[in-house]
Design a protein around this motif. Structure first.
Motif, mmCIF file in Angstrom:
data_model
loop_
_atom_site.group_PDB
_atom_site.id
_atom_site.type_symbol
_atom_site.label_atom_id
_atom_site.label_comp_id
_atom_site.label_asym_id
_atom_site.label_seq_id
_atom_site.Cartn_x
_atom_site.Cartn_y
_atom_site.Cartn_z
ATOM 1 N N VAL A 117 7.277 12.316 -9.933
ATOM 2 C CA VAL A 117 8.033 11.056 -9.928
ATOM 3 C C VAL A 117 9.517 11.278 -10.211
ATOM 4 O O VAL A 117 10.264 10.309 -10.375
ATOM 5 C CB VAL A 117 7.441 10.057 -10.939
ATOM 6 C CG1 VAL A 117 6.009 9.692 -10.546
ATOM 7 C CG2 VAL A 117 7.482 10.606 -12.366
ATOM 8 N N LEU A 118 9.925 12.546 -10.267
ATOM 9 C CA LEU A 118 11.336 12.871 -10.472
ATOM 10 C C LEU A 118 11.872 13.622 -9.255
ATOM 11 O O LEU A 118 12.292 13.015 -8.284
ATOM 12 C CB LEU A 118 11.508 13.673 -11.767
ATOM 13 C CG LEU A 118 11.146 12.925 -13.057
ATOM 14 C CD1 LEU A 118 11.159 13.862 -14.259
ATOM 15 C CD2 LEU A 118 12.095 11.760 -13.288
ATOM 16 N N ARG A 121 10.234 12.803 -5.898
ATOM 17 C CA ARG A 121 10.659 11.467 -5.469
ATOM 18 C C ARG A 121 12.075 11.508 -4.917
ATOM 19 O O ARG A 121 12.333 11.003 -3.803
ATOM 20 C CB ARG A 121 10.582 10.496 -6.655
ATOM 21 C CG ARG A 121 11.327 9.182 -6.428
ATOM 22 C CD ARG A 121 11.271 8.296 -7.660
ATOM 23 N NE ARG A 121 12.152 7.136 -7.528
ATOM 24 C CZ ARG A 121 12.201 6.114 -8.381
ATOM 25 N NH1 ARG A 121 11.395 6.107 -9.443
ATOM 26 N NH2 ARG A 121 13.040 5.104 -8.189
ATOM 27 N N ILE A 122 13.003 12.102 -5.671
ATOM 28 C CA ILE A 122 14.415 12.088 -5.290
ATOM 29 C C ILE A 122 14.664 12.903 -4.027
ATOM 30 O O ILE A 122 15.447 12.502 -3.149
ATOM 31 C CB ILE A 122 15.289 12.632 -6.443
ATOM 32 C CG1 ILE A 122 15.109 11.803 -7.714
ATOM 33 C CG2 ILE A 122 16.762 12.663 -6.033
ATOM 34 C CD1 ILE A 122 15.447 10.342 -7.573
ATOM 35 N N TRP A 131 4.389 9.062 -4.704
ATOM 36 C CA TRP A 131 4.988 9.069 -6.037
ATOM 37 C C TRP A 131 4.757 7.758 -6.779
ATOM 38 O O TRP A 131 4.682 7.740 -8.019
ATOM 39 C CB TRP A 131 6.464 9.468 -6.020
ATOM 40 C CG TRP A 131 7.469 8.587 -5.337
ATOM 41 C CD1 TRP A 131 8.051 8.806 -4.133
ATOM 42 C CD2 TRP A 131 8.064 7.380 -5.846
ATOM 43 N NE1 TRP A 131 8.968 7.813 -3.835
ATOM 44 C CE2 TRP A 131 8.997 6.927 -4.882
ATOM 45 C CE3 TRP A 131 7.903 6.640 -7.029
ATOM 46 C CZ2 TRP A 131 9.747 5.758 -5.050
ATOM 47 C CZ3 TRP A 131 8.659 5.483 -7.197
ATOM 48 C CH2 TRP A 131 9.566 5.055 -6.216
ATOM 49 N N LYS A 132 4.612 6.657 -6.073
ATOM 50 C CA LYS A 132 4.286 5.402 -6.756
ATOM 51 C C LYS A 132 2.862 5.447 -7.308
ATOM 52 O O LYS A 132 2.587 4.944 -8.402
ATOM 53 C CB LYS A 132 4.455 4.222 -5.798
ATOM 54 C CG LYS A 132 5.907 3.853 -5.533
ATOM 55 C CD LYS A 132 6.011 2.576 -4.726
ATOM 56 C CE LYS A 132 7.473 2.136 -4.578
ATOM 57 N NZ LYS A 132 7.597 0.864 -3.809
ATOM 58 N N GLU A 194 20.488 8.444 -9.050
ATOM 59 C CA GLU A 194 19.097 8.353 -8.598
ATOM 60 C C GLU A 194 18.132 8.865 -9.670
ATOM 61 O O GLU A 194 17.052 8.297 -9.875
ATOM 62 C CB GLU A 194 18.910 9.155 -7.309
ATOM 63 C CG GLU A 194 19.583 8.546 -6.097
ATOM 64 C CD GLU A 194 20.990 9.070 -5.866
ATOM 65 O OE1 GLU A 194 21.429 9.093 -4.709
ATOM 66 O OE2 GLU A 194 21.649 9.462 -6.872
ATOM 67 N N TYR A 195 18.537 9.934 -10.364
ATOM 68 C CA TYR A 195 17.676 10.462 -11.415
ATOM 69 C C TYR A 195 17.587 9.512 -12.607
ATOM 70 O O TYR A 195 16.525 9.376 -13.228
ATOM 71 C CB TYR A 195 18.163 11.845 -11.866
ATOM 72 C CG TYR A 195 17.578 12.962 -11.049
ATOM 73 C CD1 TYR A 195 16.291 13.443 -11.309
ATOM 74 C CD2 TYR A 195 18.280 13.536 -9.995
ATOM 75 C CE1 TYR A 195 15.735 14.453 -10.542
ATOM 76 C CE2 TYR A 195 17.735 14.553 -9.224
ATOM 77 C CZ TYR A 195 16.453 15.005 -9.509
ATOM 78 O OH TYR A 195 15.890 16.004 -8.747
ATOM 79 N N GLU A 197 17.636 6.306 -12.461
ATOM 80 C CA GLU A 197 16.674 5.271 -12.056
ATOM 81 C C GLU A 197 15.245 5.800 -12.135
ATOM 82 O O GLU A 197 14.329 5.095 -12.593
ATOM 83 C CB GLU A 197 16.990 4.801 -10.638
ATOM 84 C CG GLU A 197 18.315 4.050 -10.515
ATOM 85 C CD GLU A 197 18.678 3.729 -9.067
ATOM 86 O OE1 GLU A 197 17.925 4.166 -8.168
ATOM 87 O OE2 GLU A 197 19.693 3.045 -8.858
ATOM 88 N N ALA A 198 15.052 7.045 -11.702
ATOM 89 C CA ALA A 198 13.715 7.638 -11.732
ATOM 90 C C ALA A 198 13.244 7.852 -13.171
ATOM 91 O O ALA A 198 12.074 7.590 -13.497
ATOM 92 C CB ALA A 198 13.723 8.963 -10.969
ATOM 93 N N ASP A 201 12.259 4.442 -14.627
ATOM 94 C CA ASP A 201 10.941 4.025 -14.130
ATOM 95 C C ASP A 201 9.828 4.819 -14.812
ATOM 96 O O ASP A 201 8.788 4.268 -15.186
ATOM 97 C CB ASP A 201 10.853 4.230 -12.612
ATOM 98 C CG ASP A 201 11.623 3.169 -11.832
ATOM 99 O OD1 ASP A 201 11.991 2.140 -12.434
ATOM 100 O OD2 ASP A 201 11.869 3.381 -10.625
#
Length: 279
Positions: A117-118, A121-122, A131-132, A194-195, A197-198, A201
């Motif tokens: 998810v990191l 995902r990015i 990843w969700k 972006e990281y 935000e990840a 989450d």
């Protein structure tokens, strides 16, 4: 927004810390960790410590101080990079199942299953659906482990953009540190938004009662190391009462037959050392 702030809003601890106090507190925490590890060696308990965070955030230094006082044969440090071809053909959690600690052991992961998810995902290394879905899969994975008695400690080591830049330039400026820098580091740094935000989450969706997250501000490395060791000691030590191990009568008998040693001799040795005498 839940309990977690955007990471860049976290207050960084940058006040000075006395070197002697740092060394004293560090040694005290390391002794506590060794006591806890000895307890798990005796009881068969298992511990997983997972560290994630930015490049140059200080994960390596924290791990170094964490393992310095531990019994090495029962401590396993796993540095997680890109999956091998064999691992790519399996579910992403498979390689972590393969590295779980046996009874009585501690496993420390330098980067974890949260890569799904990191970085994945990015960098688009898996689908959005994958990843969700991973948030639920990871929570179930950790729940299964804790239900089986495993202690999980999750640390997110956070560094400000300014301090990260300073540390990266320091690595580039010193030949013996240049091996720590790769092109992927610059790609990751360029995607800080972006990281963030990840990470946010990840914290919101996987901070659970059975496997909570702990965010460590690491602009000051000494503060971060003490904080990290304290968190591990507190989490692993919950409900643990350290007691002196009783001497097995058969072992005492074997020592007496071989050397003529009795348990009272050990007590006298301690008394002599305390009084500064040698036998």
């Amino acid at each position: 927004m839940g309990k977690w702030p955007i990471l860049d809003e976290i207050e960084m601890i940058d006040g000075p810390i006395d070197d002697k106090k740092y060394e004293h507190d560090l040694a005290k925490l390391q002794h506590r960790l060794l006591d806890l590890q000895t307890h798990h060696l005796r009881t068969g308990g298992r511990v997983i410590i997972g560290l994630d965070g930015w490049d140059a955030a200080g994960k390596g230094g924290l791990i170094e101080r964490l393992v310095a006082g531990l019994e090495p044969k029962s401590t396993h440090v796993w540095r997680i990079g890109a999956p091998s071809p064999e691992e790519q053909g399996r579910h992403y959690l498979w390689r972590f199942w393969e590295r779980l600690p046996p009874p009585g052991n501690w496993a420390i992961f330098d980067r974890t299953w949260y890569g799904r998810v990191l970085v994945e995902r990015i960098e688009g290394l898996c689908s959005v659906e994958a990843w969700k879905r991973a948030y639920h899969e990871i929570n179930e994975f950790e729940h299964e482990l804790t239900d089986d008695g495993v202690r999980i400690v999750k640390l997110l080591v956070h560094v400000s953009a300014e301090e990260q830049k300073r540390r990266m330039i320091d690595r580039l400026s010193k030949p013996h540190k240049r091996y720590k820098v790769g092109l992927e580091d610059f790609r990751n740094i360029a995607k800080r938004k972006e990281y963030l935000e990840a990470y946010d989450d990840m914290l919101e969706r996987t901070d659970t009662d059975y496997a909570p997250w702990h965010v460590i501000a690491s602009d000051n490395k000494m503060h971060a190391r003490l904080t990290g060791l304290k968190i591990v000691a507190e989490e692993v030590g919950k409900g643990v009462e350290i007691t002196e191990q009783k001497l097995d009568p058969e072992i005492a008998e074997a020592a007496f037959k071989l050397w003529g040693w009795k348990p009272d001799d050990g007590k006298q040795d301690k008394k002599d050392r305390k009084n500064g005498h040698k036998k």
